[in-house]
Motif scaffolding. Structure first.
Motif, PDB file in Angstrom:
ATOM      1  N   VAL A 172       0.802  -1.215   0.000  1.00  0.00           N
ATOM      2  CA  VAL A 172       0.000   0.000   0.000  1.00  0.00           C
ATOM      3  C   VAL A 172       0.838   1.271   0.000  1.00  0.00           C
ATOM      4  N   LEU A 173       2.135   1.185   0.298  1.00  0.00           N
ATOM      5  CA  LEU A 173       2.965   2.385   0.338  1.00  0.00           C
ATOM      6  C   LEU A 173       4.429   1.990   0.292  1.00  0.00           C
ATOM      7  N   THR A 174       5.279   3.006   0.149  1.00  0.00           N
ATOM      8  CA  THR A 174       6.732   2.825   0.216  1.00  0.00           C
ATOM      9  C   THR A 174       7.245   3.560   1.439  1.00  0.00           C
ATOM     10  N   LEU A 175       7.939   2.825   2.288  1.00  0.00           N
ATOM     11  CA  LEU A 175       8.542   3.411   3.494  1.00  0.00           C
ATOM     12  C   LEU A 175      10.046   3.491   3.287  1.00  0.00           C
ATOM     13  N   VAL A 176      10.581   4.707   3.290  1.00  0.00           N
ATOM     14  CA  VAL A 176      12.009   4.941   3.118  1.00  0.00           C
ATOM     15  C   VAL A 176      12.590   5.267   4.478  1.00  0.00           C
ATOM     16  N   ILE A 177      13.549   4.472   4.928  1.00  0.00           N
ATOM     17  CA  ILE A 177      14.214   4.683   6.218  1.00  0.00           C
ATOM     18  C   ILE A 177      15.627   5.169   5.950  1.00  0.00           C
ATOM     19  N   VAL A 178      15.955   6.350   6.423  1.00  0.00           N
ATOM     20  CA  VAL A 178      17.283   6.927   6.251  1.00  0.00           C
ATOM     21  C   VAL A 178      17.985   6.856   7.608  1.00  0.00           C
ATOM     22  N   THR A 179      19.019   6.036   7.699  1.00  0.00           N
ATOM     23  CA  THR A 179      19.665   5.804   8.981  1.00  0.00           C
ATOM     24  C   THR A 179      21.138   5.492   8.775  1.00  0.00           C
ATOM     25  N   ASP A 180      21.809   5.149   9.858  1.00  0.00           N
ATOM     26  CA  ASP A 180      23.205   4.729   9.783  1.00  0.00           C
ATOM     27  C   ASP A 180      23.299   3.245  10.120  1.00  0.00           C
ATOM     28  N   GLU A 181      24.508   2.721  10.033  1.00  0.00           N
ATOM     29  CA  GLU A 181      24.693   1.288  10.247  1.00  0.00           C
ATOM     30  C   GLU A 181      24.367   0.889  11.679  1.00  0.00           C
ATOM     31  N   GLU A 182      24.628   1.767  12.615  1.00  0.00           N
ATOM     32  CA  GLU A 182      24.412   1.445  14.026  1.00  0.00           C
ATOM     33  C   GLU A 182      22.943   1.242  14.348  1.00  0.00           C
ATOM     34  N   ASN A 183      22.063   2.064  13.779  1.00  0.00           N
ATOM     35  CA  ASN A 183      20.645   2.025  14.107  1.00  0.00           C
ATOM     36  C   ASN A 183      19.799   1.324  13.052  1.00  0.00           C
ATOM     37  N   ALA A 184      20.426   0.750  12.029  1.00  0.00           N
ATOM     38  CA  ALA A 184      19.676   0.143  10.938  1.00  0.00           C
ATOM     39  C   ALA A 184      18.878  -1.074  11.411  1.00  0.00           C
ATOM     40  N   TYR A 185      19.470  -1.895  12.259  1.00  0.00           N
ATOM     41  CA  TYR A 185      18.781  -3.125  12.677  1.00  0.00           C
ATOM     42  C   TYR A 185      17.493  -2.810  13.441  1.00  0.00           C
ATOM     43  N   ASP A 186      17.571  -1.902  14.420  1.00  0.00           N
ATOM     44  CA  ASP A 186      16.387  -1.571  15.212  1.00  0.00           C
ATOM     45  C   ASP A 186      15.305  -0.932  14.350  1.00  0.00           C
ATOM     46  N   ALA A 187      15.702  -0.034  13.452  1.00  0.00           N
ATOM     47  CA  ALA A 187      14.721   0.618  12.590  1.00  0.00           C
ATOM     48  C   ALA A 187      14.057  -0.385  11.652  1.00  0.00           C
ATOM     49  N   LEU A 188      14.844  -1.289  11.102  1.00  0.00           N
ATOM     50  CA  LEU A 188      14.294  -2.285  10.181  1.00  0.00           C
ATOM     51  C   LEU A 188      13.363  -3.255  10.904  1.00  0.00           C
ATOM     52  N   LYS A 189      13.696  -3.610  12.124  1.00  0.00           N
ATOM     53  CA  LYS A 189      12.824  -4.496  12.896  1.00  0.00           C
ATOM     54  C   LYS A 189      11.494  -3.822  13.198  1.00  0.00           C
TER      55      LYS A 189
ATOM     56  N   VAL B 241       6.468   7.495   2.414  1.00  0.00           N
ATOM     57  CA  VAL B 241       6.746   7.999   3.757  1.00  0.00           C
ATOM     58  C   VAL B 241       8.245   7.867   4.002  1.00  0.00           C
ATOM     59  N   VAL B 242       8.880   8.944   4.454  1.00  0.00           N
ATOM     60  CA  VAL B 242      10.308   8.921   4.779  1.00  0.00           C
ATOM     61  C   VAL B 242      10.448   9.062   6.291  1.00  0.00           C
TER      62      VAL B 242
ATOM     63  N   LEU C 212      15.515  13.592  -0.195  1.00  0.00           N
ATOM     64  CA  LEU C 212      14.664  12.418   0.008  1.00  0.00           C
ATOM     65  C   LEU C 212      13.303  12.815   0.567  1.00  0.00           C
ATOM     66  N   GLY C 213      13.277  13.797   1.454  1.00  0.00           N
ATOM     67  CA  GLY C 213      12.009  14.239   2.004  1.00  0.00           C
ATOM     68  C   GLY C 213      11.081  14.837   0.963  1.00  0.00           C
TER      69      GLY C 213
END
Length: 381
Positions: free
Chosen positions: A32-49, A124-125, A140-141
């Motif tokens: 239903v949508l595209t979610l774009v997550i802009v992050t760094d390597e340290e916080n990528a796992y938590d954001a993706l989960k 959504v970004v 990106l925004g």
């Protein structure tokens, strides 16, 4: 299913997505949508989960943009794109693409993301950390209808809120505001039960918690009353007290899980008000993609307009302490040194009751004359 691509392009990533869907037997796209997550390597796992958990309610294509830091001048001139394509059980109910950008392509992230957006679907970004000061004008925004930041992850949350207010554009929101949804609902329901006029409000919570500031600004903006911001040990937002012309209304949550609602003339009630996970916050933000006018109004009210801030109370306390002089421990002309036989008499005079206060000057005068007498001097010799 997982497909790793090294030194690739956006078109190859799209082909890998089609191949992955065919391999697991789901060629149709039901997102239903595209979610774009802009992050760094340290916080990528938590954001993706968190995004994967939220995709159970909102099936989406999740694009994780990780801008890798180039440590040498040679690496900064070499552009490279690595991608990790996940479909099936590893991607929740949607699709996930992890994009790692190196070199000059870091500054052109929008050109990599644009071909991977779902056609005719909202975008959504989300910046879990290190959000830009002006999300709407970020490359990106600018691709998104909704832009989600989190001022709680900023080094100075209060200053971050001021920057958000200056650069606000329709579609901006913050997870610090999303955390307040249960509080705002409970307070509004409590005020609907009484026919009283609110006269003053106090919001109590942690010092570096932007949700406390946002709730105080929302109450001040909506009720048009003085709002006091006080500090507590937390966790998070701990209490809201409203003084009304028919008695106080208090919502107290000391443990971060269960709150107590107290309304004058009614028995206290226990209400569930637990601290929510990031996945729940993202899922709530994805339910609506229209501008949040209430958030915009509260944000623009301004932290500096809160009637009483903790920083303003400390100087007042210091002035009161300076106005009331403390007793000095050093001997003065009127105070005999320690060990003097007459000092006990002075101490008794200081601690005497109110009815003996009139006798104190006479005792001091007698002690002073005794110290000056020739007999005392001769005894001292």
């Amino acid at each position: 299913m997982r497909i790793d691509l090294t030194d690739t392009t956006a078109s190859k990533v799209n082909k890998a997505l089609v191949q992955g869907r065919r391999a697991i037997g789901t060629p149709a796209v039901g997102m239903v949508l595209t979610l774009v997550i802009v992050t760094d390597e340290e916080n990528a796992y938590d954001a993706l989960k968190a995004a994967s958990d939220a995709s159970r309610e909102h099936p989406s294509r999740t694009l994780v943009v990780i801008k890798r830091v180039s440590r040498t001048p040679r690496d900064r001139t070499q552009s490279r794109l690595d991608a990790e394509v996940r479909v099936g059980a590893e991607a929740g109910t949607g699709e996930t693409v992890v994009l790692r950008l190196y070199g000059e392509v870091v500054g052109q992230a929008q050109s990599v993301v644009l071909p991977l957006l779902l056609p005719d679907a909202p975008v959504v970004v989300w910046w879990p950390v290190n959000a830009p000061l002006d999300p709407a004008n970020d490359p990106l925004g600018a691709l998104a209808q909704r832009r989600v930041t989190d001022s709680y992850a900023a080094e100075e949350p209060v200053r971050e809120l001021a920057a958000r207010a200056r650069a606000y554009a329709p579609g901006d929101t913050d997870l610090a505001w999303t955390r307040l949804t249960p509080w705002r609902s409970m307070l509004a329901a409590a005020l609907d039960q009484v026919t009283c006029e609110v006269q003053a409000v106090e919001v109590e919570g942690e010092e570096f918690n932007p949700s406390c500031e946002l709730l105080a600004m929302w109450l001040a903006d909506r009720l048009d009353v003085p709002v006091k911001r006080s500090l507590s040990a937390g966790p998070g937002l701990t209490a809201v007290r409203m003084e009304t012309d028919c008695g106080p209304i208090k919502l107290d949550r000391a443990d971060g899980t269960l709150a107590t609602l107290s309304v004058q003339g009614q028995p206290d009630r226990a209400v569930a008000l637990k601290r929510r996970e990031t996945s729940e916050l993202i899922a709530e933000e994805l339910r609506r993609l229209d501008p949040d006018d209430t958030y915009a109004s509260a944000l623009r009210f301004g932290v500096e307009k809160l009637t009483t801030a903790p920083a303003a109370e400390k100087p007042a306390a210091a002035e009161e302490a300076a106005a009331s002089p403390e007793p000095s421990a050093e001997p003065t002309a009127d105070t005999p040194p320690a060990g003097d036989a007459d000092s006990a008499g002075d101490a008794v005079a200081v601690e005497a009751p109110v009815e003996e206060a009139a006798k104190a000057p006479a005792k001091k005068a007698a002690a002073k004359s005794a110290r000056k007498s020739p007999a005392r001097k001769a005894a001292a010799k």
